[in-house]
Design an enzyme around this catalytic site. Sequence first.
Site, mmCIF file in Angstrom:
data_model
loop_
_atom_site.group_PDB
_atom_site.id
_atom_site.type_symbol
_atom_site.label_atom_id
_atom_site.label_comp_id
_atom_site.label_asym_id
_atom_site.label_seq_id
_atom_site.Cartn_x
_atom_site.Cartn_y
_atom_site.Cartn_z
ATOM 1 N N ASP A 191 -0.233 -4.064 6.186
ATOM 2 C CA ASP A 191 -0.883 -3.483 7.361
ATOM 3 C C ASP A 191 -2.353 -3.898 7.449
ATOM 4 O OD1 ASP A 191 1.490 -2.288 7.994
ATOM 5 O OD2 ASP A 191 0.811 -0.222 7.746
ATOM 6 N N HIS A 237 1.438 3.875 2.000
ATOM 7 C CA HIS A 237 2.030 4.606 3.136
ATOM 8 C C HIS A 237 3.558 4.655 3.046
ATOM 9 C CE1 HIS A 237 -1.801 4.016 5.771
ATOM 10 N NE2 HIS A 237 -1.843 5.106 5.032
ATOM 11 N N HIS A 266 4.466 -4.786 10.606
ATOM 12 C CA HIS A 266 4.959 -4.122 11.822
ATOM 13 C C HIS A 266 5.132 -5.081 12.990
ATOM 14 C CE1 HIS A 266 4.417 0.176 10.637
ATOM 15 N NE2 HIS A 266 3.503 -0.337 9.829
ATOM 16 N N HIS A 273 -7.458 -0.499 5.612
ATOM 17 C CA HIS A 273 -6.360 0.336 6.113
ATOM 18 C C HIS A 273 -6.102 1.465 5.103
ATOM 19 C CE1 HIS A 273 -2.634 1.303 8.211
ATOM 20 N NE2 HIS A 273 -1.974 1.188 7.082
ATOM 21 N N ASP A 287 5.902 4.551 5.184
ATOM 22 C CA ASP A 287 6.727 3.572 5.911
ATOM 23 C C ASP A 287 6.798 2.222 5.189
ATOM 24 O OD1 ASP A 287 3.942 3.390 6.742
ATOM 25 O OD2 ASP A 287 4.579 1.983 8.295
ATOM 26 N N HIS A 288 6.127 2.124 4.029
ATOM 27 C CA HIS A 288 6.201 0.902 3.203
ATOM 28 C C HIS A 288 6.801 1.170 1.827
ATOM 29 C CE1 HIS A 288 3.604 -1.455 6.015
ATOM 30 N NE2 HIS A 288 3.397 -0.212 6.421
ATOM 31 N N HIS A 339 0.848 -1.201 0.000
ATOM 32 C CA HIS A 339 0.000 0.000 0.000
ATOM 33 C C HIS A 339 0.878 1.243 0.000
ATOM 34 C CE1 HIS A 339 0.809 -0.578 4.285
ATOM 35 N NE2 HIS A 339 0.290 0.602 4.582
HETATM 36 FE FE FE Z 1 2.675 0.712 8.122
HETATM 37 ZN ZN ZN Z 2 0.172 1.595 6.588
#
Ligand code: FE
Ligand code: ZN
Length: 254
Positions: A132, A57, A170, A113, A59-60, A55
């Site tokens: 996530d 985001h 995570h 999400h 942090d990915h 996805h």
């Molecule tokens: Fe994440």
């Molecule tokens: Zn995420």
Amino acid sequence: MIHIELISALSDNYIYLLHNDKQNITAVIDPGEADPVIKVLKAKNWNLDQIINTHHHHDHTGGNSKLKKIYKSQLIAPLYEKDRISDIDIFVSDGDTISIAGADSKAIHTPGHTLGHVCFYIPEEKYLFSGDTMFYLGCGRVFEGTMEEMWNSLLKLKLLPDDTTVYCGHEYTLSNAKFSIHIDPNNQLLKQAYNNINNKRNEGLPTIPFLLGDEKKINPFLRANENSFASSIGLNLSSPSEIFKSIRTQKDNF
Ligand code: FE
Ligand code: ZN
């Protein structure tokens, strides 16, 4: 046969490096940052052929452009996230089969999400990369979709075989475990899992991966359609998505 390297990144993210020894193909899933990935690639003397995102985001995806530039990797990402992720080479939609590190992998669209979130399942190895959407004893926060969409997404994952090994985005396990015990205090399997998780975290070890079959019995977010689960945790609701919504909301405020 695919070999997986788990790489810790940012504060609590996991990046997965998949390597096919026979074909010498390497793929990375959700590189939130590039440097820790480069470090492992150098140590192993591997090129990076593919970058896969679950996805949009940051942090990915934060490591996408640097890795792409260095290794000329192919970027594979959900079609539904095309406006949120740049430079995608191959788009995936629900039900598509794509090759990841030389193994056939199935894309499973799991909105909730984010609207475009996709999980990847490799039947040959029974590996699930759940991003996530599902965490060990938890699930992602519902940011873009509805509670009902998220519940239906988790149901799709619940249909996979019990001996599926799950790799999630995570290390949220300990706090998820505390919440799970809080709402489901009489679950003996959950208590056992909690002890194992505690021991691992005390030793500074990852709790990932985990087995889907166990998860179906201890992750409260997966159990909303189970007979009598809601009443056993004190909820007087009958529709699974309402039960899911109540549990998710309790977790958001825990
Ligand atoms: Fe994440
Ligand atoms: Zn995420």
